[in-house]
Write a protein that holds these residues in place. Sequence first.
Motif, short mmCIF file in Angstrom:
data_model
loop_
_atom_site.label_atom_id
_atom_site.label_comp_id
_atom_site.label_asym_id
_atom_site.label_seq_id
_atom_site.Cartn_x
_atom_site.Cartn_y
_atom_site.Cartn_z
N TYR A 223 0.83 -1.20 0.00
CA TYR A 223 0.00 0.00 0.00
C TYR A 223 0.87 1.25 0.00
CZ TYR A 223 -4.01 -2.96 1.12
OH TYR A 223 -4.99 -3.92 1.07
N ASP A 227 -0.34 2.53 4.11
CA ASP A 227 -1.70 2.71 4.63
C ASP A 227 -2.67 1.92 3.77
OD1 ASP A 227 -4.20 3.56 5.47
OD2 ASP A 227 -3.58 5.65 5.75
N GLU A 228 -3.37 0.96 4.38
CA GLU A 228 -4.27 0.10 3.61
C GLU A 228 -5.45 0.86 3.01
OE1 GLU A 228 -6.78 -1.52 7.50
OE2 GLU A 228 -5.26 -2.77 6.55
N LYS A 229 -5.65 2.11 3.42
CA LYS A 229 -6.69 2.94 2.81
C LYS A 229 -6.24 3.51 1.47
CE LYS A 229 -8.48 4.31 7.35
NZ LYS A 229 -8.66 5.45 8.29
N ASN A 230 -4.93 3.46 1.22
CA ASN A 230 -4.39 4.00 -0.03
C ASN A 230 -4.35 2.92 -1.11
OD1 ASN A 230 -4.00 6.54 1.08
ND2 ASN A 230 -1.89 6.09 1.72
N GLN A 232 -3.09 0.20 -3.75
CA GLN A 232 -2.10 -0.87 -3.67
C GLN A 232 -1.16 -0.78 -4.87
OE1 GLN A 232 -3.05 -5.27 -4.01
NE2 GLN A 232 -2.98 -5.04 -1.78
N LYS A 386 -0.06 -6.02 14.16
CA LYS A 386 -0.71 -5.87 12.87
C LYS A 386 -0.52 -7.14 12.05
CE LYS A 386 -0.29 -0.84 12.63
NZ LYS A 386 0.25 0.32 11.88
N GLY A 388 0.14 -7.66 9.06
CA GLY A 388 1.24 -7.66 8.10
C GLY A 388 2.59 -8.04 8.68
#
Length: 664
Positions: A223, A227-230, A232, A386, A388
């Motif tokens: 990401y 940030d997983e909201k962004n 990939q 987390k 990850g």
Amino acid sequence: MSEIKVVRIHAGEREERTTTTGTKAWELFAEDAEVIAARVGEDLKDLSYELQDGDQVAGVAIDSQDGLDILRHSAAHVMAQAVQELFPDAKLGIGPPIENGFYYDFDVETPFVPEDLEKIETRMRKIIKEGQRFSRRVTTDADAINELQDEPYKIELIGLKGSGNSEDAAEGASVEVGAGELTIYDNVRRNGDVAWSDLCRGPHLPTTKRIPAFKLMRSAAAYWRGDEKNKQLQRIYGTAWPSKEELEAHLFRIEEAERRDHRKLGRELDLFSFPDEIGSGLPVFHPKGGVIKRAMEDYVRQRHIEEGFEYVGTPHIAKEGLFYTSGHLPYYGEGMFPALDVDGMDYRLKAMNCPMHNLIYRSRQRSYRELPLRLFEFGHVYRHEKSGVIHGLTRVRGFAQDDSHSYVTKEQAPAEIKHLLDFCLGLFRDFGLDDFYLELSTRDDSKPDKFIGSDEDWAIATKVLEDVCVDSGLELVPDPGGAAYYGPKVSVQARDAIGRTWQMSTIQYDFNQPSAERFNLEYVAPDGSRQQPVMIHSAKFGSIERFIGVLVEHYAGAFPPWLAPVQVQGIPIAERHAEYLYDVARRMKVAGLRVEVDDSDDRMQKKIRNAQLQKVPFMIIAGDDDVAAGAVSFRYRDGRQDNGVPIEEAIERVIAAVATREQV
């Protein structure tokens, strides 16, 4: 041209030189082919840097840590150039050096496949062969944004630089934009044409030809800005080394590490698993893995008792307020699981044992005569890692710590820390690890909100730990900013059989939790006054689960006899010999040994092969002659075999190997 004076620092020698304006750093080190950059004062510079009057200039060798970082960052630029030449629509993310290599993130429509990496490698070799020059130029935010208008991620980094957040923008983002002037690096061909450009703070190698050996390893999704909201992106990992021999050695280490991967061996040897139904980072131990775990726990429990510790036990959950008192929720809250509602009150799964040990200490009045008071338990703790970062047994969410806390007077603290350090090193040697160095983690004074306590207390605690470390004679490596919020710590770093480093024990000096503002721990001093003790935290294995993972990889699953789940495998040559070996096995079990007999229909050679695959230390083989003589053929894991060994001698051999913790 006017004269200037500079100091050349090379091979530990300082030499004052007089030169002229316009002299470049490379001219100071022209005779040393290993120098690929310069350190001017505290700053790293390209060899094309123009010297200034009064500069102190040290050569940066390609095989130094700074040199390796520069080599790998330069290789990342070459890789990005190759990608954009092959995939013109690819947008650039970031491309920093990392341990043993580098990566670069790309926004591409289709994920990379292995065939793509082969094409990229081929193009990289072409770029390297051309000897393109890395050329630095200073620019402004506005000009850079205009030049990089087709690179949205670079433009975002420039904006973050303006807001002062570039260091936290993403892992590795600081190699793109620093705190000072904004720069772009051009890859320039010999005819002067610019082949490719990238936003970067540098420095870089003089030319692409200075990249001696590299390889692209793999691609993965990542990401943007972590940030997983962004969006990939696609990340390509590579490695680069100062010579082909070093590259080959690194690739061999990787291959060996894969062979030793504890997750793979855990399945093959039936030691442990990670059921999805239980949850990520929560391992279960199978019977054979349970044998190893129990052997470790039994041994380390006995060693703690021998070293003056008292065994205690504490629950897995506690009222939330306890962790506010200790400071963990305000300073470590993100590492704890969310609250549980119990009868309308908030409880927490414990992430550490120390608050409960403090309550044991505080349960009655203590005298100076009781100190050092050493409390120890196998405390099972839970940390909200987390997803990850979870990795087999070496990074889990639930684990047991061989956790201890020593309560001492300030005067006793140095001796107690030495006692704990000697204890830790002795334990590791017992488990076959004997190559160590120490890491001293201290407070980051620029982030006072992340640490508690006075400057004076921090200085005293740090000095005590440092003195003990220095007196140990082991290499001491600084870790600025790595301290716990309540005090500095020293960690034992152990190298395994293939040279990898693992953080093992930690010893922490804590003057905060015993304080009046926290747990208000006291002891009655010789003069009758009430004094505050110092608390020394120590986890020898760190976590038992993690240590088992390390040992599996260190031994490649071939545990020494005292730890092996099965110490002896009985192998009958024919079915009629099985009962004889079962009788031998019963005698071995009475002696406390772990024995199995393979009475399957497999041929003898297949049974031997199976025992080797299961990495059993010893095999006892019996045929007609052995039964008649009351003997066995005694076979070692490495293939050596002694025939006609009397049963009692065979039993004694195994008992001796277990008792002495031989590394068979």
